[in-house]
Design a protein around this motif. Structure first.
Motif, PDB file in Angstrom:
ATOM      1  N   ALA A 190       0.863  -1.180   0.000  1.00 49.82           N
ATOM      2  CA  ALA A 190       0.000   0.000   0.000  1.00 49.82           C
ATOM      3  C   ALA A 190       0.896   1.226   0.000  1.00 49.82           C
ATOM      4  CB  ALA A 190      -0.878   0.017   1.245  1.00 49.82           C
ATOM      5  N   THR A 191       0.370   2.317  -0.501  1.00 51.39           N
ATOM      6  CA  THR A 191       1.086   3.582  -0.359  1.00 51.39           C
ATOM      7  C   THR A 191       0.794   4.106   1.047  1.00 51.39           C
ATOM      8  OG1 THR A 191      -0.799   4.856  -1.119  1.00 51.39           O
ATOM      9  CG2 THR A 191       0.749   4.100  -2.815  1.00 51.39           C
ATOM     10  N   PRO A 192       1.585   5.059   1.539  1.00 54.96           N
ATOM     11  CA  PRO A 192       1.278   5.624   2.857  1.00 54.96           C
ATOM     12  C   PRO A 192      -0.167   6.130   2.935  1.00 54.96           C
ATOM     13  CG  PRO A 192       3.448   6.335   2.167  1.00 54.96           C
ATOM     14  CD  PRO A 192       2.859   5.604   0.990  1.00 54.96           C
ATOM     15  N   ALA A 193      -0.627   6.788   1.880  1.00 51.28           N
ATOM     16  CA  ALA A 193      -1.989   7.344   1.905  1.00 51.28           C
ATOM     17  C   ALA A 193      -3.026   6.228   2.043  1.00 51.28           C
ATOM     18  CB  ALA A 193      -2.249   8.151   0.644  1.00 51.28           C
ATOM     19  N   GLU A 194      -2.815   5.125   1.336  1.00 55.44           N
ATOM     20  CA  GLU A 194      -3.772   4.014   1.418  1.00 55.44           C
ATOM     21  C   GLU A 194      -3.775   3.395   2.817  1.00 55.44           C
ATOM     22  OE1 GLU A 194      -3.479   2.589  -3.266  1.00 55.44           O
ATOM     23  OE2 GLU A 194      -2.129   1.718  -1.777  1.00 55.44           O
ATOM     24  N   ALA A 195      -2.584   3.190   3.385  1.00 56.05           N
ATOM     25  CA  ALA A 195      -2.507   2.576   4.720  1.00 56.05           C
ATOM     26  C   ALA A 195      -3.141   3.478   5.781  1.00 56.05           C
ATOM     27  CB  ALA A 195      -1.052   2.271   5.072  1.00 56.05           C
ATOM     28  N   ILE A 196      -2.930   4.783   5.646  1.00 54.53           N
ATOM     29  CA  ILE A 196      -3.514   5.722   6.622  1.00 54.53           C
ATOM     30  C   ILE A 196      -5.031   5.753   6.483  1.00 54.53           C
ATOM     31  CG2 ILE A 196      -3.679   8.183   7.206  1.00 54.53           C
ATOM     32  CD1 ILE A 196      -0.598   8.264   6.565  1.00 54.53           C
ATOM     33  N   ALA A 200      -4.146   2.665   9.663  1.00 48.02           N
ATOM     34  CA  ALA A 200      -2.859   2.307  10.285  1.00 48.02           C
ATOM     35  C   ALA A 200      -2.365   3.428  11.204  1.00 48.02           C
ATOM     36  CB  ALA A 200      -1.816   2.036   9.201  1.00 48.02           C
ATOM     37  N   ASP A 201      -1.796   3.029  12.354  1.00 44.10           N
ATOM     38  CA  ASP A 201      -1.165   3.994  13.259  1.00 44.10           C
ATOM     39  C   ASP A 201       0.324   4.122  12.968  1.00 44.10           C
ATOM     40  OD1 ASP A 201      -3.362   4.577  15.205  1.00 44.10           O
ATOM     41  OD2 ASP A 201      -3.256   2.395  15.432  1.00 44.10           O
ATOM     42  N   TYR A 202       0.931   2.978  12.638  1.00 47.80           N
ATOM     43  CA  TYR A 202       2.361   2.945  12.347  1.00 47.80           C
ATOM     44  C   TYR A 202       2.579   2.283  11.002  1.00 47.80           C
ATOM     45  CZ  TYR A 202       3.190   4.172  17.224  1.00 47.80           C
ATOM     46  OH  TYR A 202       3.217   4.832  18.428  1.00 47.80           O
ATOM     47  N   LEU A 203       3.444   2.873  10.188  1.00 51.31           N
ATOM     48  CA  LEU A 203       3.785   2.338   8.874  1.00 51.31           C
ATOM     49  C   LEU A 203       5.227   1.828   8.959  1.00 51.31           C
ATOM     50  CD1 LEU A 203       2.525   5.312   6.665  1.00 51.31           C
ATOM     51  CD2 LEU A 203       1.185   3.449   7.656  1.00 51.31           C
ATOM     52  N   VAL A 204       5.405   0.515   8.805  1.00 61.83           N
ATOM     53  CA  VAL A 204       6.750  -0.058   8.882  1.00 61.83           C
ATOM     54  C   VAL A 204       7.331  -0.121   7.471  1.00 61.83           C
ATOM     55  CG1 VAL A 204       8.086  -2.107   9.481  1.00 61.83           C
ATOM     56  CG2 VAL A 204       6.184  -1.382  10.941  1.00 61.83           C
ATOM     57  N   ILE A 205       8.437   0.576   7.279  1.00 64.52           N
ATOM     58  CA  ILE A 205       9.026   0.690   5.938  1.00 64.52           C
ATOM     59  C   ILE A 205      10.506   0.323   6.005  1.00 64.52           C
ATOM     60  CG2 ILE A 205       9.342   2.196   3.946  1.00 64.52           C
ATOM     61  CD1 ILE A 205       7.180   4.033   5.053  1.00 64.52           C
ATOM     62  N   GLY A 206      10.876  -0.697   5.229  1.00 66.35           N
ATOM     63  CA  GLY A 206      12.269  -1.134   5.230  1.00 66.35           C
ATOM     64  C   GLY A 206      12.993  -0.719   3.976  1.00 66.35           C
ATOM     65  N   ARG A 207      13.011  -1.647   3.000  1.00 69.55           N
ATOM     66  CA  ARG A 207      13.849  -1.471   1.812  1.00 69.55           C
ATOM     67  C   ARG A 207      13.611  -0.194   1.011  1.00 69.55           C
ATOM     68  NH1 ARG A 207      12.735  -7.630   0.512  1.00 69.55           N
ATOM     69  NH2 ARG A 207      10.844  -6.936   1.564  1.00 69.55           N
ATOM     70  N   PRO A 208      12.374   0.327   0.941  1.00 66.19           N
ATOM     71  CA  PRO A 208      12.228   1.583   0.192  1.00 66.19           C
ATOM     72  C   PRO A 208      13.100   2.702   0.765  1.00 66.19           C
ATOM     73  CG  PRO A 208      10.094   0.573   0.502  1.00 66.19           C
ATOM     74  CD  PRO A 208      11.081  -0.222   1.336  1.00 66.19           C
ATOM     75  N   ALA A 227       2.210  13.149   5.843  1.00 67.40           N
ATOM     76  CA  ALA A 227       1.667  14.443   6.284  1.00 67.40           C
ATOM     77  C   ALA A 227       0.499  14.872   5.391  1.00 67.40           C
ATOM     78  CB  ALA A 227       2.773  15.503   6.264  1.00 67.40           C
ATOM     79  N   ARG A 228       0.663  14.693   4.077  1.00 67.92           N
ATOM     80  CA  ARG A 228      -0.421  15.069   3.151  1.00 67.92           C
ATOM     81  C   ARG A 228      -1.659  14.218   3.398  1.00 67.92           C
ATOM     82  NH1 ARG A 228       3.607  15.572  -0.729  1.00 67.92           N
ATOM     83  NH2 ARG A 228       3.291  13.468  -1.504  1.00 67.92           N
ATOM     84  N   ALA A 229      -1.443  12.895   3.575  1.00 67.42           N
ATOM     85  CA  ALA A 229      -2.581  11.975   3.775  1.00 67.42           C
ATOM     86  C   ALA A 229      -3.288  12.294   5.083  1.00 67.42           C
ATOM     87  CB  ALA A 229      -2.087  10.529   3.770  1.00 67.42           C
ATOM     88  N   THR A 230      -2.510  12.675   6.113  1.00 65.16           N
ATOM     89  CA  THR A 230      -3.118  12.976   7.402  1.00 65.16           C
ATOM     90  C   THR A 230      -3.937  14.258   7.311  1.00 65.16           C
ATOM     91  OG1 THR A 230      -1.228  11.931   8.460  1.00 65.16           O
ATOM     92  CG2 THR A 230      -2.624  13.289   9.865  1.00 65.16           C
TER      93      THR A 230
END
Ligand code: C5P
Length: 234
Positions: A190-196, A200-208, A227-230
């Motif tokens: 999911a993109t950050p906007a989709e997960a938010i 989702a409260d926390y977005l875990v992001i590794g390899r990107p 920030a934009r999605a919020t």
């Protein structure tokens, strides 16, 4: 506002600290999993805490209740924020984990690993599983009812787990990708906007972030998406 946690996988303790120092103030919360913890141990957690970083210790604990209680106690002494346990450890183990935490560390329950195929789930549980979603929902409810603080949820599960488990429960979502980029070995992304939007409260992001040519720029871009999605969230 949802927060980004950067997963430090596939690196040594030294490489992890170099990356954290390179990212500097742009990154404030890091996930240390079994990979890094078995290489670098509690020292790397202390090094991150000394730098003022918050730590999510993703050890996915699953053992007899007294052993898990001991591990939760040890983790809490490292002054971390979040710790994972397997919901399938059962009510006794989860309750022991909660009691040992004493509110010092928030416990996040893993339901079914996203890497498991439906066939593998059948083999593991020894019966035909008709709906992975029912199993995830059942384990999520067990986690909530035994006093866990939240649940680990793939992007596919985030929205209905948020709805079914309520707003007082943390939802931690991995598999986040910049829009339009390679999804790697994540089955669900999911993109950050989709997960938010899904809750989702926390977005875990590794390899990107960790494998980007410029990790700081990549994290900044993801943080701007958050920030934009919020700002536009209903
Ligand atoms: O894919 P990425 O590097 O962003 O993964 C970040 C975290 O997501 C990993 O540390 C792992 O805990 C989790 N993950 C997962 N399912 C996968 C791959 C990674 O839950 N298939």
């Amino acid at each position: 506002m949802a927060e980004i946690i950067v997963a430090l996988d596939g690196v040594s303790g030294r490489e992890a600290l170099d990356l954290v120092d390179r990212i500097g103030e742009v990154g404030s919360f890091y996930k240390i999993g079994l990979d890094l913890f078995t290489r670098a141990g509690p020292a790397v957690v202390r090094d991150l805490r000394e730098r003022g970083k918050r730590v999510f210790l993703d050890l996915k604990l699953h053992d007899i209740p007294s052993t898990v209680a001991g591990a939760v106690n040890g983790a809490a002494e490292l002054d971390i924020d979040l710790l994972t346990v397997h919901a399938s450890g059962g009510p006794g183990m989860l309750t022991a984990a909660r009691d040992a935490s004493g509110g010092r560390v928030r416990l996040v329950a893993v339901t079914l690993l996203t890497s498991l195929s439906p066939d593998e789930v059948d083999v593991v549980w020894g019966r035909d599983i008709f709906s992975i979603r029912d199993e995830v929902a059942r384990l999520g409810e067990l986690a909530r009812d035994t006093g866990m603080d939240g649940v680990w949820a793939s992007p596919l599960e985030t929205s209905w787990l948020r709805r079914s488990l309520g707003n007082d429960f943390l939802v931690v979502t991995p598999g986040i990708r910049h829009a339009g980029k390679d999804q790697g070995d994540q089955k669900w992304v999911a993109t950050p906007a989709e997960a938010i939007a899904a809750g989702a409260d926390y977005l875990v992001i590794g390899r990107p972030v960790t494998q980007a040519t410029d990790p700081t720029a990549s994290l900044k871009e993801l943080a701007a998406e958050v920030a934009r999605a919020t700002a536009t969230a209903p």
